[in-house]
Design a protein around this motif. Structure first.
Motif, short mmCIF file in Angstrom:
data_model
loop_
_atom_site.label_atom_id
_atom_site.label_comp_id
_atom_site.label_asym_id
_atom_site.label_seq_id
_atom_site.Cartn_x
_atom_site.Cartn_y
_atom_site.Cartn_z
N GLN A 6 2.81 33.62 -7.19
CA GLN A 6 2.59 32.45 -6.33
C GLN A 6 1.10 32.21 -6.11
O GLN A 6 0.62 31.07 -6.09
CB GLN A 6 3.30 32.64 -4.99
N HIS A 48 -0.97 28.81 -7.10
CA HIS A 48 -1.61 28.01 -6.05
C HIS A 48 -3.14 28.10 -6.09
O HIS A 48 -3.81 27.19 -5.59
CB HIS A 48 -1.11 28.47 -4.67
N TYR A 49 -3.67 29.18 -6.67
CA TYR A 49 -5.12 29.36 -6.73
C TYR A 49 -5.54 29.64 -8.17
O TYR A 49 -5.96 30.75 -8.52
CB TYR A 49 -5.56 30.49 -5.80
N VAL A 68 3.29 24.78 3.40
CA VAL A 68 4.10 24.05 2.42
C VAL A 68 5.36 23.51 3.09
O VAL A 68 5.79 22.38 2.84
CB VAL A 68 4.47 24.98 1.24
N SER A 124 1.66 16.16 -0.69
CA SER A 124 0.67 17.20 -0.94
C SER A 124 -0.43 17.10 0.11
O SER A 124 -0.58 16.08 0.79
CB SER A 124 0.07 17.08 -2.34
N THR A 154 -7.68 24.74 -1.85
CA THR A 154 -6.79 24.22 -2.89
C THR A 154 -5.90 23.14 -2.32
O THR A 154 -5.78 22.98 -1.10
CB THR A 154 -5.93 25.35 -3.48
N ILE A 169 -2.14 21.87 -1.86
CA ILE A 169 -0.78 22.40 -1.87
C ILE A 169 0.21 21.24 -1.93
O ILE A 169 -0.12 20.10 -1.58
CB ILE A 169 -0.48 23.27 -0.64
N GLU A 179 7.24 22.71 -1.89
CA GLU A 179 7.98 23.54 -2.84
C GLU A 179 9.39 23.77 -2.31
O GLU A 179 9.57 24.09 -1.13
CB GLU A 179 7.30 24.90 -3.02
#
Length: 657
Positions: free
Chosen positions: A86, A90-91, A408, A416, A422, A424, A427
């Motif tokens: 994960q 995500h990164y 999230v 988003s 970042t 996100i 999900e």
């Protein structure tokens, strides 16, 4: 002098890579697995033994608990692997626990994660090299007295390989990694076949040796012992985070390839770990504090002392040595992240000729070598230090991912948001992902505290003190860079705020020769008030300087000769006092220029014969805010070069004549 140095550098490291070649130098999944997974895969050589070493205090009968504990460790590994998948998705720019904590937990948790990871990578190199030495001495006991030398040689070789480039190191390390995996899997397959009676194989031998208990544990003490054994087995987790830190080292699509490699690493590492744990306990093997490892015992009992045994021992030693490469990949890369954010020296974010972070590689090699020397290449003594850092980083990373999953969950499907580091997006199934990260973070947190409590007096106190000290260093470096940024900022600056450059140039001289004449010529180009300053420690020196000065009236025209008579030997004191007077009295609030003539010998060793006074003078003037120092070099040829130019006679009198 520079040409031979450059040739040597090219011979050792190869030709420089263009920046545009970076994409070509990235790793495919096969090489990346060898580079980033060598640490968690190689930890199987000692993870099972770490569990058994704790349990043996209850006697050999307690070793039956090895397999249940190994299964619990494997479950934790799966949670951590999932969490880092994960993280990768995500990164995708990398940074691992440091980036996750910075985005979700704040400044100081991220600095603690960064410090813990740096400590982990340093110890990865030290422990891996030392564990490789133990594998060698298990097969060749006569090599034991040379353990430290072998470990330092391994570190030097791995450093050299990494300085040559990421892709090249991946190619070199792929063979030992896959040879180790293949050899151990073959031993496990033979062992399971013999254990289950498949293919008509002979039954496995079992040890009948009974080790009496050295202590009795009941109640909470027994649970505490099991937690210690579980914590020891968690050395199998070391290096799992490496892929998440180096996502940018993968070929495109980077995140997808990194996630696939992470899954492959988890499957391979846990297959080896559980296979070794099962067979070791089934055969009733007993760990020894000194001498043969459990893996060596298991291989010898299953496959004999033929080619398979020496294959496994050889590539166990090699992968343990090369597992240090995980540290070499991630320590420099994480250092570059910290340097970019202003927590480490800026030069640690620069890449060298071969597109690797050369400075970080060199720093890592030096520190890990010092630790090897301090611990005499004893990896068992280093393990209490090793596990603490990695468990702290796991805890902070999974706590950060748990918070991220909460963010999230606040989004709507298709929505988003930018979190600071970042972007996100919503999900599905975020709740069970958050729960898994939370459970994993709590578990690794418990392991961290158990390790800290049980291993504190065995050396873990070093890490407990080192991590906060490193965080303090990060903070001080950051404050320094912030002060520099404020000082250098042009916001609100007016031209009137700038200092004027004084129309004066001071040239310190000890004699009148070609070197000082060149410096004086340069000084006349930048100022009309040029002063040649000489300190005379005797009347003879005073007279000689005046006599030589008078020999060149055209060259010295317009230059003021200042001779400072001084009755002591320290010629720098009156010189610095004169410069301060010119700076503060004659030209207050203006920039004063000091032009220093400097000899540059062609022979490197000859440098110690020259420029020591000039070096000290520069050092003493450095604290003067309004003084600018300029060096004017004068190159000195070698005796061979002089003869080649037709100079055969050396003057009897002073060569400055």
């Amino acid at each position: 002098m520079a040409i031979p140095d450059m040739k040597l550098k090219r011979t050792l490291l190869g030709t420089p890579f263009a920046t545009s070649r970076e994409a070509h130098e990235r790793l495919d999944k096969v090489r990346a697995l060898a580079v980033f997974a060598s640490d968690p895969i190689s930890s199987n050589a000692y993870a099972t033994e770490a569990i058994m070493t704790v349990l043996i205090v209850l006697g050999s009968g307690a070793l039956s608990m090895t397999m249940p504990i190994a299964l619990a460790v494997a479950a934790l590994v799966l949670m951590v692997v999932f969490s880092y998948i994960q993280t990768i998705l995500h990164y995708p720019d990398g940074g691992g626990a440091y980036t996750v904590a910075k985005d979700n937990l704040g400044k100081y948790p991220s600095l603690f994660a960064g410090a813990a990871l740096l400590v982990d990578y340093i110890l990865t190199v030290s422990v891996s090299a030392s564990a490789g030495v133990r594998a060698v001495t298990s097969a060749f006991p006569a090599a034991t007295p040379y353990s430290v030398l072998i470990a330092l040689t391994a570190v030097a070789l791995i450093t050299w390989i990494n300085l040559r480039g990421v892709r090249e190191s991946g190619t070199i390390f792929a063979v030992p990694t896959y040879a180790f995996v293949g050899g151990v899997l073959l031993v496990i397959f033979i062992g399971l076949s013999r254990s289950l009676g498949l293919f008509g194989a002979a039954p496995l031998p079992t040890h009948t040796e009974v080790v009496p208990a050295t202590a009795t544990y009941v109640g909470f003490a027994y649970i505490w012992l099991l937690l210690r054994a579980f914590s020891g087995g968690c050395t199998a987790l070391t290096g799992i985070e490496a892929i998440s830190n180096g996502v940018k080292a993968f070929k495109a699509p980077e995140a997808k390839n990194a996630a696939i490699t992470m899954v492959a690493m988890g499957v391979i590492a846990m297959s080896l770990f559980l296979g070794i744990a099962y067979l070791s306990t089934h055969m009733h093997l007993v760990p020894t504090e000194e001498g043969e490892t459990v893996l060596s015992q298991m291989t010898r009992e299953i496959a004999g002392t033929g080619i398979i045994y020496y294959w496994v021992q050889l590539f166990t030693a090699l992968i343990l040595f090369l597992a240090a490469n995980t540290g070499y990949q991630d320590f420099p890369r994480l250092s570059s992240f910290l340097a970019k954010d202003g927590y480490l020296p800026r030069w640690m974010q620069n890449r060298g000729d071969r597109l690797v972070y050369s400075s970080g590689i060199a720093v890592l090699a030096v520190i890990s070598s010092l630790i090897i020397i301090a611990f005499q290449a004893n990896e068992i003594a280093m393990l209490p230090l090793y596990a603490l850092g990695v468990m702290l980083s796991f805890t902070l990373s999974q706590a950060g991912m748990s918070i991220l999953m909460g963010k999230v969950g606040k989004l709507q499907p298709g929505e988003s948001a930018f979190t600071g580091v970042t972007t996100i997006h919503y999900e599905p199934n975020w709740r069970w992902k958050k729960a898994l990260n939370t459970v994993g973070g709590i578990t690794t947190g418990i392991v961290f505290f158990v390790l800290m409590a049980t291993k504190f007096t065995e050396g873990a106190w070093v890490v407990v003190l080192a991590i906060p000290a490193i965080v303090f260093m990060f903070d001080r470096i950051n404050r320094h860079y912030e002060a520099i940024a404020v000082t250098l900022s042009t916001r609100g600056m007016e031209e009137a705020d700038l200092l004027d450059v004084a129309n004066v140039a001071i040239v310190p001289i000890a004699d009148v020769h070609k070197g000082t004449v060149r410096a004086l010529q340069y000084a006349k180009r930048i100022a009309t008030d040029v002063r040649a300053v000489c300190v005379a420690t005797s009347p003879e020196v005073h007279e000689r300087i005046e006599r030589r000065w008078a020999r060149f009236p055209k060259l010295t025209e317009g230059i003021q000769l200042v001779i400072l008579d001084y009755d002591y030997r320290d010629i720098l004191t009156p010189l610095v006092e004169y410069i301060e007077q010119v700076d503060q009295v004659d030209y207050p609030g203006q920039l004063v220029t000091i032009v220093i003539p400097e000899f540059i010998p062609s022979e490197m060793m000859a440098n110690v014969l020259h420029n020591q006074t000039a070096r000290i003078l520069r050092s003493r003037l450095r604290s003067s805010q309004d003084v600018i120092v300029i060096d004017v070099p004068f190159h000195i040829p070698t005796a061979q070069e002089l003869r080649a130019n037709g100079v055969t006679d050396v003057p009897v009198e002073d060569p400055a004549q």
